[in-house]
Scaffold this active site. Sequence first.
Site, PDB file in Angstrom:
ATOM      1  N   CYS A  39      -1.624   1.798  -2.935  1.00  0.00           N
ATOM      2  CA  CYS A  39      -2.590   2.878  -2.702  1.00  0.00           C
ATOM      3  C   CYS A  39      -1.961   4.274  -2.703  1.00  0.00           C
ATOM      4  N   GLU A  80     -25.528  14.577  -2.870  1.00  0.00           N
ATOM      5  CA  GLU A  80     -26.950  14.817  -2.602  1.00  0.00           C
ATOM      6  C   GLU A  80     -27.854  14.056  -3.574  1.00  0.00           C
ATOM      7  N   GLU A  88      -6.610   1.696 -13.110  1.00  0.00           N
ATOM      8  CA  GLU A  88      -6.161   2.880 -12.368  1.00  0.00           C
ATOM      9  C   GLU A  88      -4.870   3.432 -12.970  1.00  0.00           C
ATOM     10  N   CYS A 112       0.825  -1.214   0.000  1.00  0.00           N
ATOM     11  CA  CYS A 112       0.000   0.000   0.000  1.00  0.00           C
ATOM     12  C   CYS A 112       0.856   1.261   0.000  1.00  0.00           C
ATOM     13  N   HIS A 162     -26.393  20.937  -0.592  1.00  0.00           N
ATOM     14  CA  HIS A 162     -26.452  21.496  -1.934  1.00  0.00           C
ATOM     15  C   HIS A 162     -25.394  22.572  -2.109  1.00  0.00           C
ATOM     16  N   LYS A 218      -0.244   5.443  -6.015  1.00  0.00           N
ATOM     17  CA  LYS A 218      -1.328   5.425  -7.012  1.00  0.00           C
ATOM     18  C   LYS A 218      -2.251   6.625  -6.847  1.00  0.00           C
ATOM     19  N   TYR A 269      -8.714  -3.495 -11.285  1.00  0.00           N
ATOM     20  CA  TYR A 269      -8.292  -2.359 -10.466  1.00  0.00           C
ATOM     21  C   TYR A 269      -6.956  -1.755 -10.928  1.00  0.00           C
TER      22      TYR A 269
HETATM   23  P1  FAD Z   1       1.379  -6.177   1.931  1.00  0.00           P
HETATM   24  O1  FAD Z   1       1.038  -4.779   2.208  1.00  0.00           O
HETATM   25  O2  FAD Z   1       1.674  -6.548   0.537  1.00  0.00           O
HETATM   26  O3  FAD Z   1       2.650  -6.514   2.852  1.00  0.00           O
HETATM   27  C1  FAD Z   1       3.325  -7.738   2.802  1.00  0.00           C
HETATM   28  C2  FAD Z   1       4.783  -7.489   3.193  1.00  0.00           C
HETATM   29  O4  FAD Z   1       5.415  -8.724   3.503  1.00  0.00           O
HETATM   30  C3  FAD Z   1       5.588  -6.881   2.049  1.00  0.00           C
HETATM   31  O5  FAD Z   1       6.386  -5.813   2.530  1.00  0.00           O
HETATM   32  C4  FAD Z   1       6.470  -8.035   1.582  1.00  0.00           C
HETATM   33  O6  FAD Z   1       7.656  -7.599   0.998  1.00  0.00           O
HETATM   34  C5  FAD Z   1       6.699  -8.753   2.896  1.00  0.00           C
HETATM   35  N1  FAD Z   1       7.069 -10.172   2.765  1.00  0.00           N
HETATM   36  C6  FAD Z   1       6.600 -11.093   1.895  1.00  0.00           C
HETATM   37  N2  FAD Z   1       7.153 -12.291   2.147  1.00  0.00           N
HETATM   38  C7  FAD Z   1       7.985 -12.110   3.202  1.00  0.00           C
HETATM   39  C8  FAD Z   1       8.826 -12.996   3.940  1.00  0.00           C
HETATM   40  N3  FAD Z   1       8.893 -14.298   3.664  1.00  0.00           N
HETATM   41  N4  FAD Z   1       9.557 -12.475   4.954  1.00  0.00           N
HETATM   42  C9  FAD Z   1       9.504 -11.173   5.274  1.00  0.00           C
HETATM   43  N5  FAD Z   1       8.704 -10.296   4.609  1.00  0.00           N
HETATM   44  C10 FAD Z   1       7.954 -10.774   3.599  1.00  0.00           C
HETATM   45  N6  FAD Z   1      -5.979  -1.164  -1.428  1.00  0.00           N
HETATM   46  C11 FAD Z   1      -6.817  -0.202  -1.012  1.00  0.00           C
HETATM   47  O7  FAD Z   1      -7.486  -0.389   0.006  1.00  0.00           O
HETATM   48  N7  FAD Z   1      -6.923   0.983  -1.675  1.00  0.00           N
HETATM   49  C12 FAD Z   1      -6.209   1.258  -2.768  1.00  0.00           C
HETATM   50  O8  FAD Z   1      -6.333   2.345  -3.339  1.00  0.00           O
HETATM   51  C13 FAD Z   1      -5.312   0.273  -3.242  1.00  0.00           C
HETATM   52  N8  FAD Z   1      -4.555   0.514  -4.316  1.00  0.00           N
HETATM   53  C14 FAD Z   1      -3.671  -0.435  -4.735  1.00  0.00           C
HETATM   54  C15 FAD Z   1      -2.907  -0.154  -5.856  1.00  0.00           C
HETATM   55  C16 FAD Z   1      -2.024  -1.092  -6.329  1.00  0.00           C
HETATM   56  C17 FAD Z   1      -1.183  -0.771  -7.539  1.00  0.00           C
HETATM   57  C18 FAD Z   1      -1.888  -2.346  -5.658  1.00  0.00           C
HETATM   58  C19 FAD Z   1      -0.914  -3.359  -6.166  1.00  0.00           C
HETATM   59  C20 FAD Z   1      -2.645  -2.628  -4.548  1.00  0.00           C
HETATM   60  C21 FAD Z   1      -3.547  -1.673  -4.067  1.00  0.00           C
HETATM   61  N9  FAD Z   1      -4.353  -1.912  -2.956  1.00  0.00           N
HETATM   62  C22 FAD Z   1      -5.226  -0.954  -2.531  1.00  0.00           C
HETATM   63  C23 FAD Z   1      -4.283  -3.183  -2.228  1.00  0.00           C
HETATM   64  C24 FAD Z   1      -3.423  -3.044  -0.940  1.00  0.00           C
HETATM   65  O9  FAD Z   1      -2.160  -2.530  -1.266  1.00  0.00           O
HETATM   66  C25 FAD Z   1      -3.290  -4.394  -0.272  1.00  0.00           C
HETATM   67  O10 FAD Z   1      -4.575  -4.914  -0.038  1.00  0.00           O
HETATM   68  C26 FAD Z   1      -2.547  -4.323   1.066  1.00  0.00           C
HETATM   69  O11 FAD Z   1      -1.276  -3.775   0.920  1.00  0.00           O
HETATM   70  C27 FAD Z   1      -2.438  -5.737   1.655  1.00  0.00           C
HETATM   71  O12 FAD Z   1      -1.741  -5.722   2.863  1.00  0.00           O
HETATM   72  P2  FAD Z   1      -0.993  -7.041   3.373  1.00  0.00           P
HETATM   73  O13 FAD Z   1      -0.548  -6.716   4.762  1.00  0.00           O
HETATM   74  O14 FAD Z   1      -1.803  -8.225   3.142  1.00  0.00           O
HETATM   75  O15 FAD Z   1       0.279  -7.191   2.416  1.00  0.00           O
HETATM   76  P1  NDP Z   2      -7.148  -8.875 -10.683  1.00  0.00           P
HETATM   77  O1  NDP Z   2      -6.817 -10.285 -10.442  1.00  0.00           O
HETATM   78  O2  NDP Z   2      -8.324  -8.276 -10.025  1.00  0.00           O
HETATM   79  O3  NDP Z   2      -7.301  -8.622 -12.276  1.00  0.00           O
HETATM   80  C1  NDP Z   2      -6.427  -9.109 -13.227  1.00  0.00           C
HETATM   81  C2  NDP Z   2      -6.774  -8.559 -14.585  1.00  0.00           C
HETATM   82  O4  NDP Z   2      -5.821  -9.032 -15.552  1.00  0.00           O
HETATM   83  C3  NDP Z   2      -8.137  -9.000 -15.089  1.00  0.00           C
HETATM   84  O5  NDP Z   2      -8.699  -7.952 -15.841  1.00  0.00           O
HETATM   85  C4  NDP Z   2      -7.781 -10.197 -15.991  1.00  0.00           C
HETATM   86  O6  NDP Z   2      -8.722 -10.430 -16.999  1.00  0.00           O
HETATM   87  C5  NDP Z   2      -6.496  -9.697 -16.594  1.00  0.00           C
HETATM   88  N1  NDP Z   2      -5.622 -10.754 -17.133  1.00  0.00           N
HETATM   89  C6  NDP Z   2      -5.142 -11.831 -16.483  1.00  0.00           C
HETATM   90  N2  NDP Z   2      -4.336 -12.546 -17.319  1.00  0.00           N
HETATM   91  C7  NDP Z   2      -4.303 -11.895 -18.502  1.00  0.00           C
HETATM   92  C8  NDP Z   2      -3.661 -12.111 -19.749  1.00  0.00           C
HETATM   93  N3  NDP Z   2      -2.868 -13.157 -19.918  1.00  0.00           N
HETATM   94  N4  NDP Z   2      -3.856 -11.231 -20.737  1.00  0.00           N
HETATM   95  C9  NDP Z   2      -4.659 -10.151 -20.577  1.00  0.00           C
HETATM   96  N5  NDP Z   2      -5.295  -9.884 -19.421  1.00  0.00           N
HETATM   97  C10 NDP Z   2      -5.121 -10.742 -18.397  1.00  0.00           C
HETATM   98  O7  NDP Z   2      -5.820  -8.098 -10.271  1.00  0.00           O
HETATM   99  P2  NDP Z   2      -5.388  -6.631  -9.947  1.00  0.00           P
HETATM  100  O8  NDP Z   2      -3.922  -6.774  -9.930  1.00  0.00           O
HETATM  101  O9  NDP Z   2      -5.973  -5.602 -10.817  1.00  0.00           O
HETATM  102  O10 NDP Z   2      -5.893  -6.350  -8.468  1.00  0.00           O
HETATM  103  C11 NDP Z   2      -5.534  -7.157  -7.373  1.00  0.00           C
HETATM  104  C12 NDP Z   2      -6.246  -6.677  -6.128  1.00  0.00           C
HETATM  105  O11 NDP Z   2      -5.617  -5.503  -5.622  1.00  0.00           O
HETATM  106  C13 NDP Z   2      -7.703  -6.283  -6.357  1.00  0.00           C
HETATM  107  O12 NDP Z   2      -8.556  -7.378  -6.191  1.00  0.00           O
HETATM  108  C14 NDP Z   2      -7.929  -5.214  -5.303  1.00  0.00           C
HETATM  109  O13 NDP Z   2      -8.521  -5.774  -4.157  1.00  0.00           O
HETATM  110  C15 NDP Z   2      -6.552  -4.666  -4.959  1.00  0.00           C
HETATM  111  N6  NDP Z   2      -6.485  -3.275  -5.470  1.00  0.00           N
HETATM  112  C16 NDP Z   2      -7.304  -2.327  -4.923  1.00  0.00           C
HETATM  113  C17 NDP Z   2      -7.328  -1.044  -5.425  1.00  0.00           C
HETATM  114  C18 NDP Z   2      -8.264  -0.023  -4.838  1.00  0.00           C
HETATM  115  O14 NDP Z   2      -8.802  -0.236  -3.774  1.00  0.00           O
HETATM  116  N7  NDP Z   2      -8.513   1.085  -5.500  1.00  0.00           N
HETATM  117  C19 NDP Z   2      -6.461  -0.665  -6.534  1.00  0.00           C
HETATM  118  C20 NDP Z   2      -5.631  -1.722  -7.034  1.00  0.00           C
HETATM  119  C21 NDP Z   2      -5.668  -2.985  -6.505  1.00  0.00           C
HETATM  120  P3  NDP Z   2      -9.984 -11.438 -16.825  1.00  0.00           P
HETATM  121  O15 NDP Z   2     -11.068 -10.611 -16.183  1.00  0.00           O
HETATM  122  O16 NDP Z   2     -10.283 -11.846 -18.191  1.00  0.00           O
HETATM  123  O17 NDP Z   2      -9.526 -12.559 -15.937  1.00  0.00           O
END
Ligand code: FAD
Ligand code: NDP
Length: 593
Positions: free
Chosen positions: A180, A573, A320, A175, A568, A183, A316
């Site tokens: 997050c 609203e 985004e 995150c 408003h 992004k 997502y």
């Molecule tokens: P993480 O935050 O991924 O933390 C896991 C940590 O464990 C990492 O630092 C990793 O390096 C470490 N780790 C892994 N394996 C090991 C190991 N063996 N030993 C030691 N350390 C290790 N969520 C939202 O709510 N709002 C958003 O706007 C949003 N935007 C997102 C945008 C993107 C591009 C992405 C990819 C995700 C987004 N998410 C968003 C999802 C959000 O980031 C995740 O749901 C959240 O970070 C999950 O938290 P976590 O604690 O499960 O794992």
């Molecule tokens: P998802 O697993 O939700 O989506 C993967 C996407 O990639 C789908 O559209 C899928 O298509 C497509 N895809 C997979 N394989 C291929 C391929 N070979 N060629 C073309 N397209 C392909 O993953 P995300 O990484 O987008 O998100 C992961 C999670 O992270 C989300 O579920 C969300 O909870 C969290 N997140 C939250 C955000 C927020 O809160 N704003 C922002 C970003 C992430 P198909 O539908 O056909 O399978």
Amino acid sequence: MSSPPGRRARVSSPGTSRQASDAREEVRRRLKDLIEANRVMIFSKSYCPHSTRVKELFSSLGVDYNILELDQVDDGASVQEVLTEISNQKTVPNIFVNKVHVGGCDRTFQAHHNGLLQKLLQEGSAHDYDLIVIGGGSGGLSCAKEAANLGKKVMVLDFVVPSPQGSSWGLGGTCVNVGCIPKKLMHQAALLGQALQDSRKFGWEYNQKVKHNWEVMTEAIQNHISSLNWGYRLTLREKGVAYVNSYGEFVELHKIKATNKKGQETFYTASKFVIATGERPRYLGVQGDKEYCITSDDLFSLPYCPGRTLVIGASYVGLECAGFLAGLGLDVTVMVRSVLLRGFDQEMAEKVQQMEKGSPGVLKVVAKSTEGPETVEGTYNTVLLAIGRDSCTRKIGLEKIGVKINEKTGKIPVNDVEQTNIPHVYAIGDILEGKPELTPVAIQAGKLLARRLFGASLEKCDYVNIPTTVFTPLEYGCCGLSEEKAIEVYKKENLEVYHTLFWPLEWTVAGRDNNTCYAKIICNKFDNERVVGFHLLGPNAGEITQGFAAAMKCGLTKQLLNDTIGIHPTCGEVFTTLEITKSSGLEITQKGC
Ligand code: FAD
Ligand code: NDP
């Protein structure tokens, strides 16, 4: 080390609908957890002089203890009954040391005099930590901090394996570093660009050509992230949580191996473990993917502007990233395999898309259509893979201690208290099977887990009606069910859908489209028109949806929305004046002011 002397544990009251026997089982499980998790566990009554004597004894020995005051919890009587079953002792104080039942006040003093108590206490140092958390992201840090607040000896291991392109980052997980936070900041950069365009209509005059500088934006965002990384380290230090920048792997049931950047190995033991290792971006598995493509792990710290970009994936992350890159003026194409935003309301998903055209690039991409034999070709400066994320659960020694994972997805199945099939190993966050992958979800689950393990709370993480927002240029916020899912659950005839297109006031003078923003609620006709799905496509949808999500937690109905007086002029609203039902087929387009 255990809780500071005098720390009081609590048992929160179970849900009202729970059957009595379930509630009893729940109490039993929590008591067992308390006894297991605390070196010294005293069940007491705050006014009991014998209990006070025992507390004074442990304080005089300099030994931390946890207390549950049975007269100060709602279900004290049933706790005492279950305690009697467990220990065969009816009265308080009732003392356990390192899981061994010592007895009441007299027997504890006796054990102190004959040396048994000291022996039992020494056995407690068998493990280095009360809790080791593997993964210092949203969930892991939240859990570790809360456990430390409750007086536990806690370690967090966090290690970032560099991406194939070499990107790496600091403490805080996805995150903060590659999710997050960057992004949303890049989304904001794109919104500012749109605001600049609108500003001329509002009378702003400027002559110089306005252009965007990727390097300046990225550096500013990375500086902010560094300050957050630093803040997390500081908080852990202040709370007395040991932070180790090493990769954790189970080697025995209560033992992990921690390997640092230099390959040095150290071993640590703990009574309990929380796995919070999160996910990493998936690769296509075709030749050159790791060499030539980037993922969201690389994008936010990319030292150069990505230029003409192909985004593969339409969920997502893909939408985004595509959204803000297009908003920054880049030529962006999204490759959609099937549908946009699978799992979301498809009517909303279709309205989310909008992209631009641009100039040639340097990477040639050939993709096979999923609808026919033809192939699609294009050239790009950057190919961004956003095709999903894989759980980091396959290389952490789970097979050595028997923790089950879903072999296909890598996700970890847990029960309703985030416990894996191995009782002292818990899991939270993105790696959980069937749970939303969102930061606030991981944080809430981590905090409540620590409270249940070490603070005697019974509160579970509620995974229902979790709001979320897709931060595409036009934000899409939702809470509850998609229309498709609502029909599946309640049947179409039992639902009433109210909807409208709307024109935000700030878009009028700016001359932006009057039929783009859309609001929709899905109501259950047979439950007082309770709102089971809330959907909004419009500016600041994230901010608006948050408030309505709270209302849905309180049982929001259509009537309550009608009774609410709007603010408003706002976009929010619109939900207080929704009149047109989808079933009526009436026109919802806006004709202008
Ligand atoms: P993480 O935050 O991924 O933390 C896991 C940590 O464990 C990492 O630092 C990793 O390096 C470490 N780790 C892994 N394996 C090991 C190991 N063996 N030993 C030691 N350390 C290790 N969520 C939202 O709510 N709002 C958003 O706007 C949003 N935007 C997102 C945008 C993107 C591009 C992405 C990819 C995700 C987004 N998410 C968003 C999802 C959000 O980031 C995740 O749901 C959240 O970070 C999950 O938290 P976590 O604690 O499960 O794992
Ligand atoms: P998802 O697993 O939700 O989506 C993967 C996407 O990639 C789908 O559209 C899928 O298509 C497509 N895809 C997979 N394989 C291929 C391929 N070979 N060629 C073309 N397209 C392909 O993953 P995300 O990484 O987008 O998100 C992961 C999670 O992270 C989300 O579920 C969300 O909870 C969290 N997140 C939250 C955000 C927020 O809160 N704003 C922002 C970003 C992430 P198909 O539908 O056909 O399978």
